[in-house]
Scaffold this active site. Sequence first.
Site, PDB file in Angstrom:
ATOM      1  N   SER A 668       1.017  -1.081  -0.083  1.00 38.86           N
ATOM      2  CA  SER A 668      -0.205   0.285   0.042  1.00 38.86           C
ATOM      3  C   SER A 668       0.888   1.337   0.050  1.00 38.86           C
ATOM      4  CB  SER A 668      -1.152  -0.217   1.189  1.00 38.86           C
ATOM      5  OG  SER A 668      -1.951   1.028   1.212  1.00 38.86           O
ATOM      6  N   ASP A 741      -9.110  -4.467  -5.925  1.00 40.17           N
ATOM      7  CA  ASP A 741      -8.721  -3.656  -4.856  1.00 40.17           C
ATOM      8  C   ASP A 741     -10.085  -2.778  -4.217  1.00 40.17           C
ATOM      9  OD1 ASP A 741      -7.478  -1.734  -2.973  1.00 40.17           O
ATOM     10  OD2 ASP A 741      -5.615  -2.272  -3.823  1.00 40.17           O
ATOM     11  N   HIS A 775      -7.457  -5.386  -1.440  1.00 38.35           N
ATOM     12  CA  HIS A 775      -6.404  -4.642  -0.929  1.00 38.35           C
ATOM     13  C   HIS A 775      -5.416  -5.595   0.013  1.00 38.35           C
ATOM     14  CE1 HIS A 775      -3.953  -1.152  -0.573  1.00 38.35           C
ATOM     15  NE2 HIS A 775      -3.939  -1.286   0.923  1.00 38.35           N
TER      16      HIS A 775
END
Length: 800
Positions: A668, A741, A775
């Site tokens: 991330s 995601d 994610h």
Amino acid sequence: MRSIKISVLFLALSVFGFSQENLTYQKPSAEILQLADYTRTPAVSMNSKKDWLLFSYRPTYKSLDDLNQEEMKLAGLRVNPITNISSTTTYINNLKIRKFNEKQETQVIGLPSNPKISNISWSPDEKKIAFTNTTEKGLELWILDVETRTAKKITSDNLNGNLGSPYVWFRNSQDLLIRKLPADRPALLNEKKNLPTGPIVSNADGKVSQNRTYQDLLKNPMDEANFETLTKAELAKVSLNGTETPFKSADIYAGLQFSPDGNYLMITTIKRPFSYIVPLQRFPMTTEIFDTKGNLVKTVNEVPLNEIMPKGFSSTRTGKRNMSWRADKPASLYFVEALDGGDQSKKADYRDEVFSWDAPFSDAPTSLMKTKQRFAGIQFGNDENAVVMDSWYDTRSQKTYILNPKTGENKEISDRNFQDVYNDPGNFQTDKNEFGQYVITIKNGKAHLIGDGFTKDGQFPFIDEFDFKSLQKKRVYTSKTPNIKEDIIDIVDPVKGTVLVTQQSKNQYPNYYLRNIKSNKVEAVTQFANPFASIANVYKEVIKYKRNDGVELKGTLYLPANYDFKKKQKLPLLVWAYPEEFKDKATAGQNTANPNEFTFPSYGSFIYWVTKGYAVLDDASFPIIGEGTTEPNDTFIPQLVANGKAAIDAVDQLGYIDRNRVAVGGHSYGAFMTANLLTHSNDFACGIARSGAYNRTLTPFGFQSEQRNYWDVPNVYSEMSPFMNANKMKKPILLVHGEADNNPGTFTLQTERYFQALKNLGAPARMVILPKEAHGYVAKENILHLLWEQDQFLEKCLKK
């Protein structure tokens, strides 16, 4: 020099082979697979009376089949339209239970076959436990009798869990209020079968707003209709024997909450118009109070569509917010209203006002207090004692007040930087009161605070006694356990001095213990075995070092179990990190790493590779500091590079590594960090970036901790974006992203476009898109393949 550079680039490119590969799923090497393919220990929960323990078991990973179920993405939701529960739900597949003083848990009898358990909740009297089970057709409600340890089904699989748990307990512990699918529920619309009747039109009315980049929004009238179909539910009352009684007709019920005394029910419903630019949490909502027969008592709040938000993390919407029942009263609401229009840029002596409103809500609400900063929470204790917090993001300030709810008298007892962990006072011990609500445990005017106990000399968890009259604290216990990390979970009996703790060490798996803080006697409550025995003897050390500007940094260093400290072989180094923003150097340099923390390998770190001859610096400090009026991101790149160099210098000075063979990785925002380091620093040979955002113009109204928008500081957005600097990238990079995601800003498109830029500019890059993943990655097939990809990449880039 030119020929050398060309040769290096050619060698790097040869790592990746052809531009396209048709791979089947792979598994990592035996050393890594042994650690990754383990059996997860159960989660443990305790009832408030502290006499029963519930053990919840779930698979270590999900499967691809789990991720391949039907899914609809609407207004920020991801739901399975067949089973009517969030498609991201992690299911429990077994339950065991035991009395606290028993030595062995027992199997719950009567569970459904192949259970998919979620939404677990104890009854108010704690004699029963409710949970849902997901079948192939839908969601059903089950009840577990604690004493007999037997479960039974009480509804069919027609509950609606698309907006969260589909039930709440009545106060009598004999009935539950359920959300069920409407009897006349229409079929979902299909874009292939239902042609549009017109174009999609949106308007801007000239008002300035600051909305983040959200995922899974509504896009057209068909989405609106399907959202309404999926979220509407009827309310019914169901008894423990399965008898159902209709309670309210179909609506979009976003919240159901009984008053502490059980005599009132607060219901929040979502209304039209819906929005295409914000998720459902900002749709219009109406909150009403009903009696237990479903009769309307009072409409207590009406919130309009909220598409316009002032800039800044300390800004908020206007109107009543944070509305909830007071835990210390039988039937009183509290709520907050902004005094500055919700706009942090406006000057104001007070930002928020906290109100209390007693049932039956015929009188006007009364003011409890005004806060100088933005309201950040309240904990009730009793009639005369509550604790209120406010905060202000720009200064990282957090103030704590003692409030007398009867008189409105309040006193400030703490003003600290909320990132200052060394001065964190801890959290108040809470227990259930006569209404079954958790409140601060106050006896004889005194309560207890439980703190993590981080200091510059190490971590020493503590218990403080707090006097509400004198406002003074007295330390009653400090945990000092050499070579063991101890965390205080709960005060079981303050008179006897019994507390529930967890203990762990670098090779001792975390387990629960009862400690007597008076006698220091310790008794084991659980005995979970270490599933990672193969790394029990790796070398582990928390190292501390300084950045070139004097900022204190740290990281947890791992070396192979057989490392020869006399010969000091030069190992390749893997650095895993995640940047954090701070407003001062002092808090940025505080240490929260504990060398006695259990070594738990997961796909979220590089720890696996210590078994393959690598040195690993895990959770390395990467602070980004902006003091005074300067924002952290104004100097993001130079601080990032300085952090990376300091980490490598520190391990290099210990004599363990070959500094020419160093890789960096992150997930991330850590992926964003990785791409920037490879672009702007010469200290790293390669990097692994997972699920990142690389073009900040695609998140123009703020990202991470950046409050300013692109048009405020276009140079900051551009200079920080690896995509804008793709022509400077010369180092090998492995880009990984989940195909689905769901995190705001980190669209899969971010990785695809960045890879395309790198490929066309001649940079050595490999892109791996993991099917069906969001994610965070959850499917076993994808995680094992990810570890294989990383292993192959590191072996080729750092060892060969």
